[in-house]
Motif scaffolding. Sequence first.
Motif: not given
Length: 67
Positions: A9-18, A21-31
């Motif tokens: 569960l910790l591994i899956v949560a870590g992958i989900y969080l990463i 974060l990658v998605g937020m950085i990709a949508a930079f101004p709105f992310g």
Amino acid sequence: MEKIGYILLLIVAGIYLIGMLVGMIAAFPFGLIGLLAIIGVGLLFAKVVKDRLENKEDDYYSKNVEK
């Protein structure tokens, strides 16, 4: 068995969080709004964990009081 479940569960949560974060950085101004929200939740979670680890009274009751 329970520990393996927590580890998975910790591994899956870590992958989900990463991924988030990658998605937020990709949508930079709105992310940035999402990044700030994730940072805020993370800081509150860290505070809760820190308070729980430092509280000796909770440890006493969880070990000595019958349920």
